[in-house]
Design a protein around this motif. Sequence first.
Motif, PDB file in Angstrom:
ATOM      1  N   ASN A   1      -5.519  -3.199   4.892  1.00 13.58           N
ATOM      2  CA  ASN A   1      -5.187  -1.938   4.526  1.00 13.58           C
ATOM      3  C   ASN A   1      -6.008  -0.968   4.940  1.00 13.58           C
ATOM      4  O   ASN A   1      -5.411   0.193   5.530  1.00 13.58           O
ATOM      5  CB  ASN A   1      -4.922  -2.043   2.886  1.00 13.58           C
ATOM      6  CG  ASN A   1      -3.577  -2.864   2.332  1.00 13.58           C
ATOM      7  OD1 ASN A   1      -2.942  -3.231   3.141  1.00 13.58           O
ATOM      8  ND2 ASN A   1      -3.938  -3.336   1.114  1.00 13.58           N
ATOM      9  N   ARG A   2      -7.390  -1.118   4.709  1.00 11.85           N
ATOM     10  CA  ARG A   2      -8.137  -0.065   5.281  1.00 11.85           C
ATOM     11  C   ARG A   2      -8.002   0.239   6.536  1.00 11.85           C
ATOM     12  O   ARG A   2      -8.255   1.248   7.007  1.00 11.85           O
ATOM     13  CB  ARG A   2      -9.771  -0.483   4.820  1.00 11.85           C
ATOM     14  CG  ARG A   2     -10.042  -0.421   3.370  1.00 11.85           C
ATOM     15  CD  ARG A   2     -11.308  -1.043   2.757  1.00 11.85           C
ATOM     16  NE  ARG A   2     -12.224  -0.759   3.711  1.00 11.85           N
ATOM     17  CZ  ARG A   2     -13.390  -0.922   3.665  1.00 11.85           C
ATOM     18  NH1 ARG A   2     -13.787  -2.371   3.170  1.00 11.85           N
ATOM     19  NH2 ARG A   2     -14.315  -0.702   4.614  1.00 11.85           N
ATOM     20  N   THR A   3      -8.234  -1.070   7.390  1.00 12.25           N
ATOM     21  CA  THR A   3      -7.957  -0.712   8.955  1.00 12.25           C
ATOM     22  C   THR A   3      -6.647  -0.235   9.233  1.00 12.25           C
ATOM     23  O   THR A   3      -6.777   0.700  10.081  1.00 12.25           O
ATOM     24  CB  THR A   3      -8.102  -2.387   9.668  1.00 12.25           C
ATOM     25  OG1 THR A   3      -9.110  -2.880   9.083  1.00 12.25           O
ATOM     26  CG2 THR A   3      -7.904  -2.205  10.984  1.00 12.25           C
TER      27      THR A   3
ATOM     28  N   ASP B   1      -7.102   3.529   8.485  1.00  8.34           N
ATOM     29  CA  ASP B   1      -8.249   4.322   9.553  1.00  8.34           C
ATOM     30  C   ASP B   1      -7.778   4.274  10.933  1.00  8.34           C
ATOM     31  O   ASP B   1      -7.940   5.264  11.593  1.00  8.34           O
ATOM     32  CB  ASP B   1      -9.467   3.150   9.167  1.00  8.34           C
ATOM     33  CG  ASP B   1     -10.201   3.734   8.030  1.00  8.34           C
ATOM     34  OD1 ASP B   1      -9.873   4.530   7.199  1.00  8.34           O
ATOM     35  OD2 ASP B   1     -11.127   2.769   7.611  1.00  8.34           O
TER      36      ASP B   1
ATOM     37  N   GLU C   1      -6.511  -6.755   1.594  1.00 11.44           N
ATOM     38  CA  GLU C   1      -7.067  -5.241   1.160  1.00 11.44           C
ATOM     39  C   GLU C   1      -7.968  -4.609   2.498  1.00 11.44           C
ATOM     40  O   GLU C   1      -7.823  -3.433   2.481  1.00 11.44           O
ATOM     41  CB  GLU C   1      -7.926  -5.456  -0.065  1.00 11.44           C
ATOM     42  CG  GLU C   1      -7.143  -6.072  -1.273  1.00 11.44           C
ATOM     43  CD  GLU C   1      -6.502  -4.871  -1.870  1.00 11.44           C
ATOM     44  OE1 GLU C   1      -6.531  -3.671  -1.429  1.00 11.44           O
ATOM     45  OE2 GLU C   1      -5.613  -5.252  -2.847  1.00 11.44           O
ATOM     46  N   ARG C   2      -8.493  -5.429   3.148  1.00 11.15           N
ATOM     47  CA  ARG C   2      -9.432  -5.029   4.385  1.00 11.15           C
ATOM     48  C   ARG C   2      -8.282  -4.733   5.306  1.00 11.15           C
ATOM     49  O   ARG C   2      -8.812  -3.451   6.000  1.00 11.15           O
ATOM     50  CB  ARG C   2     -10.302  -6.253   4.688  1.00 11.15           C
ATOM     51  CG  ARG C   2     -11.208  -5.695   6.004  1.00 11.15           C
ATOM     52  CD  ARG C   2     -12.124  -4.599   5.482  1.00 11.15           C
ATOM     53  NE  ARG C   2     -13.037  -3.943   6.592  1.00 11.15           N
ATOM     54  CZ  ARG C   2     -12.592  -2.865   7.350  1.00 11.15           C
ATOM     55  NH1 ARG C   2     -11.312  -2.471   6.982  1.00 11.15           N
ATOM     56  NH2 ARG C   2     -13.477  -2.351   8.288  1.00 11.15           N
TER      57      ARG C   2
ATOM     58  N   LYS D   1       0.910  -1.141  -0.025  1.00  9.19           N
ATOM     59  CA  LYS D   1      -0.020   0.103  -0.054  1.00  9.19           C
ATOM     60  C   LYS D   1       0.751   1.276  -0.106  1.00  9.19           C
ATOM     61  O   LYS D   1       1.622   1.471   0.835  1.00  9.19           O
ATOM     62  CB  LYS D   1      -0.871   0.077   1.317  1.00  9.19           C
ATOM     63  CG  LYS D   1      -1.891   1.263   1.302  1.00  9.19           C
ATOM     64  CD  LYS D   1      -2.830   1.174   0.023  1.00  9.19           C
ATOM     65  CE  LYS D   1      -3.811   2.144   0.208  1.00  9.19           C
ATOM     66  NZ  LYS D   1      -4.867   2.255  -0.870  1.00  9.19           N
TER      67      LYS D   1
END
Length: 332
Positions: free
Chosen positions: A276-278, A281, A273-274, A143
């Motif tokens: 990465n979002r966590t 955030d 991918e999830r 990322k």
Amino acid sequence: MPHANAPLTELGRLRLARCVVDDGWPLRQAADRFQVSVTTAKRWADRYREHGPRGMTDRSSRPHHSPHRLPDQVEQRVLQVRLERRWGPARIAFLLGLNPSTVHQVLVRGGVARLRHIDRATGEPVRRYEHPAPGDLVHVDIKKLGNIPDGGGHKIHGRTAGGHNSSAHRDPNRPRKISGRANLGYGYLHNAVDDHSRLAYTEILPDETKQTAAAFWQRARNFFHTSGITVTRVLTDNGSCYRSRLWRDTLTAAGITHKRTRPYRPQTNGKVERFNRTLLDEWAYARPYHTETERREALPQWLHIYNHHRGHTALKGLPPASRVPNLSGQYN
């Protein structure tokens, strides 16, 4: 089934109705005996006369007629647009001149899966899977993340603080902006997430070359190994570093099978991918940082919390460490 606050169960209704119909009790006497109103006692007695014991069940509160409901052909058009274009309620409503909430109700009645539960390319439901043991599959991804300038970025100063970004106020010695952002460089988050346990390993590295990716994997594999996890397969996207001979040879030398996602199908690598979002955030953008160094120094502590203490919805509220019995430092 009666609701939680109903004074009578179906059996209680039947007993009340039989007292009135079969035994001839006055409605008021039956109502007092079963602690309900006279109106309620009459309703169940009438239902018993008409339908027998089957009449003691609750009826649907749905109206017999819905004069304001959309015509069938309009509802079919809504479902057709959803199937062909895979749009959400708002876009469908704009196209057909409807209210988004109305479109949402049509989609719910039609039993249509939510967009996040389907593959946008094919429209097929996303197949959820989880490998049975730690190490059976590890998801790896990179990322790209912009660096924070010294003194803090726009989260501290605002996007137009001081007007220094305008041509009239630009310092000739100030670095010019590229695509709306000062040329501060980037960090590359190399992430590895175990499919079964969601245990994660992350490093911030200066690039995404094949040499950097291969070296990262060596350290990630050692992290999983010291946690009692033997990795047998790795899943990546089709980035150039993962298509290199160096990456292939690095995995082959360790007896690891390499799998790649189908082109343009990032959801195949959905667990990382999830993650990465966590990560973005809850760490990268969780609070205003004054320097890039400050943000990077906060990463190890956040990663420890993620692995050992943060509840994961897919693990029934338990942290990843709960699925890795040999992981040290679990309760620190």
